[in-house]
Design an enzyme around this catalytic site. Structure first.
Site, PDB file in Angstrom:
ATOM      1  N   HIS A   1       0.859  -1.196   0.000  1.00  0.00           N
ATOM      2  CA  HIS A   1       0.000   0.000   0.000  1.00  0.00           C
ATOM      3  C   HIS A   1       0.884   1.231   0.000  1.00  0.00           C
ATOM      4  O   HIS A   1       1.759   1.371   0.853  1.00  0.00           O
ATOM      5  CB  HIS A   1      -0.914   0.007   1.240  1.00  0.00           C
ATOM      6  CG  HIS A   1      -2.136  -0.825   1.071  1.00  0.00           C
ATOM      7  ND1 HIS A   1      -3.393  -0.407   1.458  1.00  0.00           N
ATOM      8  CD2 HIS A   1      -2.302  -2.052   0.527  1.00  0.00           C
ATOM      9  CE1 HIS A   1      -4.281  -1.336   1.155  1.00  0.00           C
ATOM     10  NE2 HIS A   1      -3.631  -2.361   0.598  1.00  0.00           N
TER      11      HIS A   1
ATOM     12  N   TYR B   1      -9.045   6.378   6.974  1.00  0.00           N
ATOM     13  CA  TYR B   1      -9.158   6.840   8.371  1.00  0.00           C
ATOM     14  C   TYR B   1     -10.126   8.023   8.365  1.00  0.00           C
ATOM     15  O   TYR B   1      -9.818   9.071   7.817  1.00  0.00           O
ATOM     16  CB  TYR B   1      -7.803   7.312   8.903  1.00  0.00           C
ATOM     17  CG  TYR B   1      -6.794   6.210   9.162  1.00  0.00           C
ATOM     18  CD1 TYR B   1      -6.091   5.615   8.116  1.00  0.00           C
ATOM     19  CD2 TYR B   1      -6.543   5.782  10.459  1.00  0.00           C
ATOM     20  CE1 TYR B   1      -5.160   4.610   8.366  1.00  0.00           C
ATOM     21  CE2 TYR B   1      -5.602   4.785  10.714  1.00  0.00           C
ATOM     22  CZ  TYR B   1      -4.922   4.202   9.665  1.00  0.00           C
ATOM     23  OH  TYR B   1      -3.998   3.211   9.907  1.00  0.00           O
TER      24      TYR B   1
ATOM     25  N   PRO C   1      -4.134   1.375  18.564  1.00  0.00           N
ATOM     26  CA  PRO C   1      -3.823   0.840  17.230  1.00  0.00           C
ATOM     27  C   PRO C   1      -4.027   1.829  16.077  1.00  0.00           C
ATOM     28  O   PRO C   1      -3.739   1.508  14.937  1.00  0.00           O
ATOM     29  CB  PRO C   1      -4.766  -0.360  17.100  1.00  0.00           C
ATOM     30  CG  PRO C   1      -5.806  -0.167  18.132  1.00  0.00           C
ATOM     31  CD  PRO C   1      -5.233   0.653  19.199  1.00  0.00           C
TER      32      PRO C   1
ATOM     33  N   LYS D   1       1.010   0.562  14.966  1.00  0.00           N
ATOM     34  CA  LYS D   1       2.380   0.442  15.458  1.00  0.00           C
ATOM     35  C   LYS D   1       2.629  -0.778  16.343  1.00  0.00           C
ATOM     36  O   LYS D   1       3.769  -1.190  16.526  1.00  0.00           O
ATOM     37  CB  LYS D   1       2.743   1.698  16.274  1.00  0.00           C
ATOM     38  CG  LYS D   1       2.949   2.916  15.415  1.00  0.00           C
ATOM     39  CD  LYS D   1       4.158   2.766  14.516  1.00  0.00           C
ATOM     40  CE  LYS D   1       4.118   3.762  13.383  1.00  0.00           C
ATOM     41  NZ  LYS D   1       4.777   3.263  12.194  1.00  0.00           N
TER      42      LYS D   1
ATOM     43  N   TYR E   1       4.264   6.955   9.903  1.00  0.00           N
ATOM     44  CA  TYR E   1       3.386   5.809   9.636  1.00  0.00           C
ATOM     45  C   TYR E   1       4.171   4.648   9.002  1.00  0.00           C
ATOM     46  O   TYR E   1       3.993   3.495   9.357  1.00  0.00           O
ATOM     47  CB  TYR E   1       2.244   6.234   8.695  1.00  0.00           C
ATOM     48  CG  TYR E   1       1.108   5.243   8.602  1.00  0.00           C
ATOM     49  CD1 TYR E   1       1.187   4.124   7.767  1.00  0.00           C
ATOM     50  CD2 TYR E   1      -0.053   5.408   9.343  1.00  0.00           C
ATOM     51  CE1 TYR E   1       0.147   3.211   7.676  1.00  0.00           C
ATOM     52  CE2 TYR E   1      -1.108   4.503   9.259  1.00  0.00           C
ATOM     53  CZ  TYR E   1      -0.997   3.407   8.433  1.00  0.00           C
ATOM     54  OH  TYR E   1      -2.032   2.490   8.358  1.00  0.00           O
TER      55      TYR E   1
HETATM   56  P1  FAS Z   1       1.060 -10.702  22.429  1.00  0.00           P
HETATM   57  O1  FAS Z   1       0.062 -10.197  23.447  1.00  0.00           O
HETATM   58  O2  FAS Z   1       0.632 -10.899  21.012  1.00  0.00           O
HETATM   59  O3  FAS Z   1       1.628 -12.114  22.911  1.00  0.00           O
HETATM   60  C1  FAS Z   1       1.909 -12.342  24.283  1.00  0.00           C
HETATM   61  C2  FAS Z   1       1.784 -13.843  24.514  1.00  0.00           C
HETATM   62  O4  FAS Z   1       2.127 -14.117  25.876  1.00  0.00           O
HETATM   63  C3  FAS Z   1       0.349 -14.314  24.307  1.00  0.00           C
HETATM   64  O5  FAS Z   1       0.323 -15.439  23.454  1.00  0.00           O
HETATM   65  C4  FAS Z   1      -0.109 -14.672  25.716  1.00  0.00           C
HETATM   66  O6  FAS Z   1      -1.009 -15.761  25.739  1.00  0.00           O
HETATM   67  C5  FAS Z   1       1.208 -15.048  26.373  1.00  0.00           C
HETATM   68  N1  FAS Z   1       1.182 -14.943  27.833  1.00  0.00           N
HETATM   69  C6  FAS Z   1       0.564 -14.023  28.591  1.00  0.00           C
HETATM   70  N2  FAS Z   1       0.751 -14.294  29.900  1.00  0.00           N
HETATM   71  C7  FAS Z   1       1.518 -15.428  29.963  1.00  0.00           C
HETATM   72  C8  FAS Z   1       2.042 -16.221  31.015  1.00  0.00           C
HETATM   73  N3  FAS Z   1       1.787 -15.914  32.297  1.00  0.00           N
HETATM   74  N4  FAS Z   1       2.779 -17.309  30.711  1.00  0.00           N
HETATM   75  C9  FAS Z   1       3.033 -17.635  29.417  1.00  0.00           C
HETATM   76  N5  FAS Z   1       2.554 -16.928  28.361  1.00  0.00           N
HETATM   77  C10 FAS Z   1       1.806 -15.844  28.646  1.00  0.00           C
HETATM   78  N6  FAS Z   1      -1.635  -3.738  16.774  1.00  0.00           N
HETATM   79  C11 FAS Z   1      -1.724  -3.124  15.576  1.00  0.00           C
HETATM   80  O7  FAS Z   1      -0.705  -2.664  15.068  1.00  0.00           O
HETATM   81  N7  FAS Z   1      -2.936  -3.011  14.930  1.00  0.00           N
HETATM   82  C12 FAS Z   1      -4.098  -3.533  15.467  1.00  0.00           C
HETATM   83  O8  FAS Z   1      -5.168  -3.416  14.894  1.00  0.00           O
HETATM   84  C13 FAS Z   1      -4.031  -4.196  16.699  1.00  0.00           C
HETATM   85  N8  FAS Z   1      -5.160  -4.774  17.249  1.00  0.00           N
HETATM   86  C14 FAS Z   1      -5.064  -5.373  18.489  1.00  0.00           C
HETATM   87  C15 FAS Z   1      -6.194  -5.972  19.112  1.00  0.00           C
HETATM   88  C16 FAS Z   1      -6.102  -6.565  20.392  1.00  0.00           C
HETATM   89  C17 FAS Z   1      -7.338  -7.192  21.025  1.00  0.00           C
HETATM   90  C18 FAS Z   1      -4.862  -6.573  21.080  1.00  0.00           C
HETATM   91  C19 FAS Z   1      -4.738  -7.168  22.462  1.00  0.00           C
HETATM   92  C20 FAS Z   1      -3.741  -6.013  20.465  1.00  0.00           C
HETATM   93  C21 FAS Z   1      -3.831  -5.421  19.168  1.00  0.00           C
HETATM   94  N9  FAS Z   1      -2.707  -4.876  18.528  1.00  0.00           N
HETATM   95  C22 FAS Z   1      -2.775  -4.270  17.332  1.00  0.00           C
HETATM   96  C23 FAS Z   1      -1.422  -4.957  19.144  1.00  0.00           C
HETATM   97  C24 FAS Z   1      -0.896  -6.349  18.921  1.00  0.00           C
HETATM   98  O9  FAS Z   1      -0.828  -6.583  17.554  1.00  0.00           O
HETATM   99  C25 FAS Z   1       0.416  -6.450  19.645  1.00  0.00           C
HETATM  100  O10 FAS Z   1       1.219  -5.314  19.394  1.00  0.00           O
HETATM  101  C26 FAS Z   1       1.184  -7.705  19.295  1.00  0.00           C
HETATM  102  O11 FAS Z   1       0.358  -8.801  19.546  1.00  0.00           O
HETATM  103  C27 FAS Z   1       2.457  -7.710  20.143  1.00  0.00           C
HETATM  104  O12 FAS Z   1       2.967  -8.981  20.157  1.00  0.00           O
HETATM  105  P2  FAS Z   1       3.560  -9.605  21.527  1.00  0.00           P
HETATM  106  O13 FAS Z   1       4.436  -8.615  22.173  1.00  0.00           O
HETATM  107  O14 FAS Z   1       4.076 -10.946  21.148  1.00  0.00           O
HETATM  108  O15 FAS Z   1       2.319  -9.724  22.508  1.00  0.00           O
HETATM  109  C1  PHB Z   2      -5.866  -3.481  10.701  1.00  0.00           C
HETATM  110  O1  PHB Z   2      -5.968  -3.759   9.488  1.00  0.00           O
HETATM  111  O2  PHB Z   2      -6.134  -4.307  11.624  1.00  0.00           O
HETATM  112  C2  PHB Z   2      -5.396  -2.107  11.105  1.00  0.00           C
HETATM  113  C3  PHB Z   2      -4.931  -1.243  10.129  1.00  0.00           C
HETATM  114  C4  PHB Z   2      -4.499   0.032  10.491  1.00  0.00           C
HETATM  115  C5  PHB Z   2      -4.568   0.415  11.830  1.00  0.00           C
HETATM  116  C6  PHB Z   2      -5.044  -0.465  12.808  1.00  0.00           C
HETATM  117  C7  PHB Z   2      -5.474  -1.730  12.441  1.00  0.00           C
HETATM  118  O3  PHB Z   2      -4.153   1.663  12.180  1.00  0.00           O
END
Ligand code: FAS
Ligand code: PHB
Length: 390
Positions: free
Chosen positions: A72, A201, A292, A296, A382
């Site tokens: 993109h 957006y 989000p 990032k 971005y």
């Molecule tokens: P994660 O949270 O992905 O992974 C952490 C892992 O540790 C999980 O598998 C968990 O089960 C495990 N864990 C937790 N406690 C533990 C314990 N006691 N023992 C062992 N394991 C344990 N980012 C974007 O850029 N765009 C988005 O749209 C976006 N949407 C999101 C929606 C949600 C609901 C959430 C929660 C996050 C979102 N994010 C988004 C951010 C997300 O993408 C994170 O930045 C990304 O998952 C980061 O990866 P990790 O640091 O690996 O953390």
């Molecule tokens: C997504 O596609 O999940 C997405 C894209 C852009 C954002 C956040 C989430 O800023």
């Protein structure tokens, strides 16, 4: 068990760290609270910075990405009567890639399985011990309830926002910064072709809306809702009506389809420092959370891990601890830049406060449309900057 690096959490950060360390000959063991199926099924981020794509390719997990990720060149910013394209490629010669986090996780899980990685899923009672000594270790119960222990040279907390590793940094040393926002996102996944070529957006009186996508046949949407929003109050029809209203522009139609997933996501900024204490390191959401809006979260986790893998390879592989000693400061410089950008995008686009706030937001959006300098500042943040190692 005995290993070089004990990793808590098998999300993108933990899996990528194990992958990068393995390619440098450093052995690790992962423990994960959920099942492999649960981790693989999480629907989260969708946008990869070009530096993230470079890291994944260098880690040996970029093949499927190369064939299915969609490049993109920019985004649309929208407010009533205007849909303005911010063209990153024209402005700064960089772009971003649409490739869902579920795909990144699947690629990493496959690579780790092929390498025979030791991962313990469905663990409980995780404890982090003696990180101030040269005998740090993790205790936990495996999926059968058997008490286990991992002795390691180093422990890395990749356990996300709700994991235990952050608490293993003494409160006397640990600093946290937290901002919760007076709104949340209702995330929607739908089997319908995107109605746009680039992400939209949209600022709207009723609240923010985002049109993203996962593939030519799957769209991803977000709607600003109240923090305590009850998902049960959002029928599919109400979702489509709100999206059509908030994304409306003359001459454009929103295609609708089958909604396959919907959930309410909290919005917060959080930073924990330091990201190292003794022989404990933090990476990804374990150390920081961004709203989000700036796309990032996942990209920051990848950047932390790229810096940390290089630092641990130098230390554990060659006895050079300098990069490991600098890791927290190095990572936090990028974390705070991304935290500011995510806060700026969030406060500019989401309805909150009064009409005065609304006019300030619209003035900011019009400024970006009229000024190459303002648009370039958005484009550089971005698309992400190159990953600074020590
Ligand atoms: P994660 O949270 O992905 O992974 C952490 C892992 O540790 C999980 O598998 C968990 O089960 C495990 N864990 C937790 N406690 C533990 C314990 N006691 N023992 C062992 N394991 C344990 N980012 C974007 O850029 N765009 C988005 O749209 C976006 N949407 C999101 C929606 C949600 C609901 C959430 C929660 C996050 C979102 N994010 C988004 C951010 C997300 O993408 C994170 O930045 C990304 O998952 C980061 O990866 P990790 O640091 O690996 O953390
Ligand atoms: C997504 O596609 O999940 C997405 C894209 C852009 C954002 C956040 C989430 O800023």
């Amino acid at each position: 068990m005995r290993t070089r690096v004990g990793i808590i959490g098998a999300g993108p950060a933990g899996l990528l760290l194990a992958q990068l360390l393995d390619r440098s000959g450093i052995e690790s063991v992962l423990i994960e609270r959920q099942s492999a199926e649960h981790v693989a099924g999480r629907i989260r981020a969708g946008i990869l910075e070009s530096t993230t794509v470079d890291v994944l390719r260098a880690a040996g997990v970029g093949d499927r990405l190369a064939h299915t990720a969609i490049e993109h060149r920019g985004i649309y910013l929208q407010w009533p009567g205007t849909r303005h394209q911010v063209d990153f490629a024209d402005l700064i010669g960089r772009s971003v890639w649409v490739y869902g986090q579920t795909e990144v996780t699947a690629d990493l899980m496959a690579a780790r399985a092929a390498a025979g990685q030791r991962i313990h899923y469905k663990v409980t009672d995780v404890g982090v011990h003696e990180v101030d000594s040269d005998r740090p270790h993790i205790t936990f119960r495996d999926e059968h309830g058997v008490a286990r222990r991992i002795d390691a040279d180093v422990i890395v907390g990749c356990d996300g926002f709700h994991g235990p590793s952050r608490q293993a940094i003494p409160a006397s040393v640990r600093r946290t910064w937290e901002r919760t926002y007076p709104f949340a996102w209702l995330g929607v996944l739908a089997e319908v072709a995107p109605s746009t070529d680039e992400l939209i957006y949209a600022w709207h009186e009723d609240g923010f809306a985002l049109h993203s996508m996962r593939s030519p046949a799957v769209s991803r949407f977000y709607l600003q809702v109240r923090p305590e929003e009850d998902i049960a109050e959002w029928s599919d029809d109400r979702i489509w009506a709100a999206l059509a209203e908030r994304l409306h522009i003359d001459g454009w139609t929103l295609r609708t389809g089958t909604i396959t997933e919907k959930s309410v996501l909290p919005m917060r900024s959080h930073v924990t420092a330091p990201m190292r204490h003794g022989r404990l390191f933090l990476a990804g959401d374990a150390a920081h959370i961004v709203p989000p809006t700036g796309a990032k979260g996942l990209n920051l986790a990848v950047a932390d891990v790229a810096v940390l893998a290089e630092a641990l390879t130098a230390w554990l592989g060659a006895g050079d601890e300098r990069a490991a000693a600098a890791y927290s400061a190095t990572a936090l410089r990028r974390v705070w830049r991304a935290t500011h950008f995510s806060w700026w995008m969030t406060t500019m686009l989401h309805r909150h406060g009064d009409d005065f706030d609304g006019e300030l937001q619209l003035a900011q959006l019009r400024r970006i449309a009229q000024s190459t300098h303002a648009a370039t500042e958005l484009a550089e943040n971005y698309t992400g900057t190159s990953i600074e190692t020590a």
